[in-house]
Motif scaffolding. Sequence first.
Motif, PDB file in Angstrom:
ATOM      1  N   GLU A 176       6.929  -5.249 -13.360  1.00  0.00           N
ATOM      2  CA  GLU A 176       7.356  -5.127 -11.955  1.00  0.00           C
ATOM      3  C   GLU A 176       6.251  -4.566 -11.055  1.00  0.00           C
ATOM      4  O   GLU A 176       6.055  -5.035  -9.938  1.00  0.00           O
ATOM      5  CB  GLU A 176       8.593  -4.217 -11.851  1.00  0.00           C
ATOM      6  N   THR A 177       5.534  -3.554 -11.553  1.00  0.00           N
ATOM      7  CA  THR A 177       4.485  -2.916 -10.762  1.00  0.00           C
ATOM      8  C   THR A 177       3.387  -3.912 -10.370  1.00  0.00           C
ATOM      9  O   THR A 177       2.748  -3.770  -9.333  1.00  0.00           O
ATOM     10  CB  THR A 177       3.852  -1.752 -11.564  1.00  0.00           C
ATOM     11  N   TYR A 178       3.159  -4.891 -11.237  1.00  0.00           N
ATOM     12  CA  TYR A 178       2.049  -5.839 -11.023  1.00  0.00           C
ATOM     13  C   TYR A 178       2.552  -7.272 -10.877  1.00  0.00           C
ATOM     14  O   TYR A 178       1.827  -8.228 -11.101  1.00  0.00           O
ATOM     15  CB  TYR A 178       1.061  -5.731 -12.206  1.00  0.00           C
ATOM     16  N   LYS A 179       3.827  -7.379 -10.491  1.00  0.00           N
ATOM     17  CA  LYS A 179       4.511  -8.671 -10.410  1.00  0.00           C
ATOM     18  C   LYS A 179       3.721  -9.702  -9.608  1.00  0.00           C
ATOM     19  O   LYS A 179       3.570 -10.851 -10.010  1.00  0.00           O
ATOM     20  CB  LYS A 179       5.868  -8.424  -9.753  1.00  0.00           C
ATOM     21  N   ASP A 180       3.201  -9.274  -8.436  1.00  0.00           N
ATOM     22  CA  ASP A 180       2.445 -10.192  -7.573  1.00  0.00           C
ATOM     23  C   ASP A 180       1.270 -10.807  -8.344  1.00  0.00           C
ATOM     24  O   ASP A 180       1.008 -12.012  -8.271  1.00  0.00           O
ATOM     25  CB  ASP A 180       1.966  -9.458  -6.302  1.00  0.00           C
ATOM     26  N   LEU A 181       0.559  -9.974  -9.097  1.00  0.00           N
ATOM     27  CA  LEU A 181      -0.621 -10.449  -9.825  1.00  0.00           C
ATOM     28  C   LEU A 181      -0.223 -11.292 -11.038  1.00  0.00           C
ATOM     29  O   LEU A 181      -0.808 -12.352 -11.291  1.00  0.00           O
ATOM     30  CB  LEU A 181      -1.493  -9.267 -10.247  1.00  0.00           C
TER      31      LEU A 181
END
Length: 272
Positions: A176-181
Motif C-alpha cells: 500500500e505504501t508504494y502502491k503507485d510505484l
Amino acid sequence: MAIKADFHLHSSFSGDSEAPMEDMIQKGISLGLTQMCFTEHMDFDFPVSQDTPAGFFEVNTDSYLYDLLKYQAKYREQIQIFFGIELGLQAYLNELQSAYTSAYDFDFIIGSSHLCNGRDPYNAGFYTGRSEEEAYREYFSSIIENLETFHDFDIYGHLDYVVRYGPNKDKNYTYETYKDLFDRMLDLLLENGIGIEINTGGIRYGLKELHPCTDVLKRYRKKGGELITVGSDAHRPGDICREFGRAEELLRDCGFTYYAVFHKRTPSFRKL
Ligand code: HSO
Ligand code: ZN
Ligand code: ZN
Ligand code: ZN
C-alpha cells in the motif's frame, strides 16, 4: 515437494559464492529436483569497495559455460541443468547489457536491481540523511526506469530486494505504501511480456515474507500476470530449494496453479 525446479542459483562463478558448481548440482539431485538453472552474477560497472574489488560481480561467462556444458553432459540422466544469468540492470548501461545478452545462448535471464543511481542499497550509506521510505522509493523508481528503457531479459528478480537492507528491513513495509510505484512496475512488466520471480532468499535476512510480498503478488495476479519462476537465490548447497513449500503455498493463495521454467529464453508452465 511439488516445485521441482530452482531457477535462481549461484556457484563459485559468482564473486559472492564459494560453492563449487558440482556440489550445487549433487545437492539439487539429492533434493529431488528435475531442473536447476544457474544464474551467476553479471553486474557491469559495480562500484569498487573493500568487499567488492573491480569486476567482483562480473562472471567469466566462457569459463562458466565450459563447466556448465561439462556437468550438463555428466548428469544428463539425473537432472536438467540450464544456462542462466542474473544481469544487474542500470539504465545508463542498456547498450552494453543488450550486447551481452545477445552474445550468448542463455536459457534464462533474470534482470535485477542491485544498484540504484550508481549506489548499493546493501550499504548503510544508501539510507543516511533521509527516511527509509524515501530510499525505498528511489529504489522502486529505478526499477521503473529500467523497465521503461530495457527489455532484453525474461523476468525481473527479487522486486523488493531493497527491504533486505533498510534500517528497519520490512517492519514498516507494505504494498500500500508504494502502491503507485508497484502498479506502474507491474503494468510495464505486463506490457513487455516480462515475468517476475518468487525469490525465497529473503528468509535468510530475517524477512517476514518472500520476495515480492504477498500483496504485490496478488496485485500481479489481479492484473492478469501469469509468468512466475521460483528461485532460492542459493549461494551454497544448503540453501537450494529453501522455503519452496512456502513459495508453493503463496502461489496457490494468490490464485496461481502453475509456475514457469525457461529453456532457450522460452517459458513453459509446470503444474503446482
Ligand atoms: N548483490 C548481492 C549483495 C551485495 N553484496 C551487494 C555486495 N553488494 C546479492 O547477492
Ligand atoms: Zn549474490
Ligand atoms: Zn540478486
Ligand atoms: Zn541472485
